[in-house]
Design an enzyme around this catalytic site. Structure first.
Site, short mmCIF file in Angstrom:
data_model
loop_
_atom_site.label_atom_id
_atom_site.label_comp_id
_atom_site.label_asym_id
_atom_site.label_seq_id
_atom_site.Cartn_x
_atom_site.Cartn_y
_atom_site.Cartn_z
N SER A 34 4.37 6.50 7.23
CA SER A 34 5.83 6.36 7.32
C SER A 34 6.45 7.16 8.45
O SER A 34 7.60 6.92 8.82
CB SER A 34 6.49 6.75 5.99
N LYS A 49 9.81 13.27 5.82
CA LYS A 49 10.84 12.40 6.38
C LYS A 49 11.67 13.16 7.41
O LYS A 49 11.58 14.38 7.52
CB LYS A 49 11.77 11.87 5.28
#
Length: 227
Positions: free
Chosen positions: A90, A130
């Site tokens: 990701s 993230k």
């Protein structure tokens, strides 16, 4: 008459043999006394040498130092920094699956643009990596037609994303929101393969769920870089 006087004088008894004029004490052979002394003297008690004492003290100091070092390392890697391994894709191309990152934890407050490690139990038990897109009070708007993210009406210049953003397979999700107090909005750099704050099961992140900021990639060595 003279004979009678002599007979009446006290007669001095002869001294016993072996007294040598010292009364009745018979000194005899002094070697007997010497033998008695030698047989009754206890054997010497073994004592520690200075060398033995110094070695024992040195060992004590080394063990104590080792304990202090281990305790310090445990505290440092619990409250100050952590080493966390990236799992998944990701955050490509910024981070690769399997990268080991040094994460700063002590006193960290999330800032826009930082790469953070966080937990969100409603999604999974493992930690997530993230990028912070917006902090409390900021407005986030995502335009999938142009692939642009706006924060407070200003488009972000995102040269770190892997490719142009498309509508995720779960739909547009959370794409227009003002970040509540004490929260952050996060997204992965690989926008088309990232479950992040757009995804309903993750959503807005409470800052108390943030473990820390990723500051560098440590391993593999060819990927070493500051973040």
């Amino acid at each position: 008459m003279d004979e009678l006087w002599q007979d009446s004088q006290p007669t001095t008894p002869s001294e016993p043999e072996g007294t040598d004029g010292l009364g009745n004490l018979n000194l005899g052979d002094w070697s007997d006394l010497t033998d008695l002394t030698e047989t009754t003297t206890p054997p010497p008690t073994p004592t520690r040498t200075k060398k033995d004492t110094s070695l024992g003290y040195e060992l004590y100091l080394n063990v104590r130092t080792l304990v202090f070092v281990l305790a310090a390392l445990i505290l440092i890697f619990t409250f100050v920094v952590r080493i966390i391994v990236v799992s998944g894709s990701s955050m490509e191309n910024t981070l690769q699956n399997g990268d080991s990152m040094l994460v700063w934890c002590l006193g960290y407050e999330p800032k826009q643009g930082d790469i953070v490690v966080l937990t969100q139990r409603s999604y999974q038990e493992d930690s997530l990596v993230k990028r912070v897109i917006a902090t409390e009070g900021q407005r986030v708007d995502i335009d999938y037609d142009t692939g642009t993210v706006y924060v407070d009406g200003t488009p972000l210049e995102e040269d770190y994303i892997k490719e142009a953003m498309k509508v995720p397979n779960y739909g547009e999700g959370v794409n227009h929101v003002t970040v509540p107090e004490g929260c952050i909005f996060v997204m992965g750099d690989n926008r088309n393969d990232s479950a992040d704050s757009r995804y309903p099961s993750i959503g807005i992140i409470d800052t108390r769920s943030v473990i820390g900021r990723a500051v560098m990639v440590l391993f593999p060595f060819q990927d070493f870089t500051l973040l």
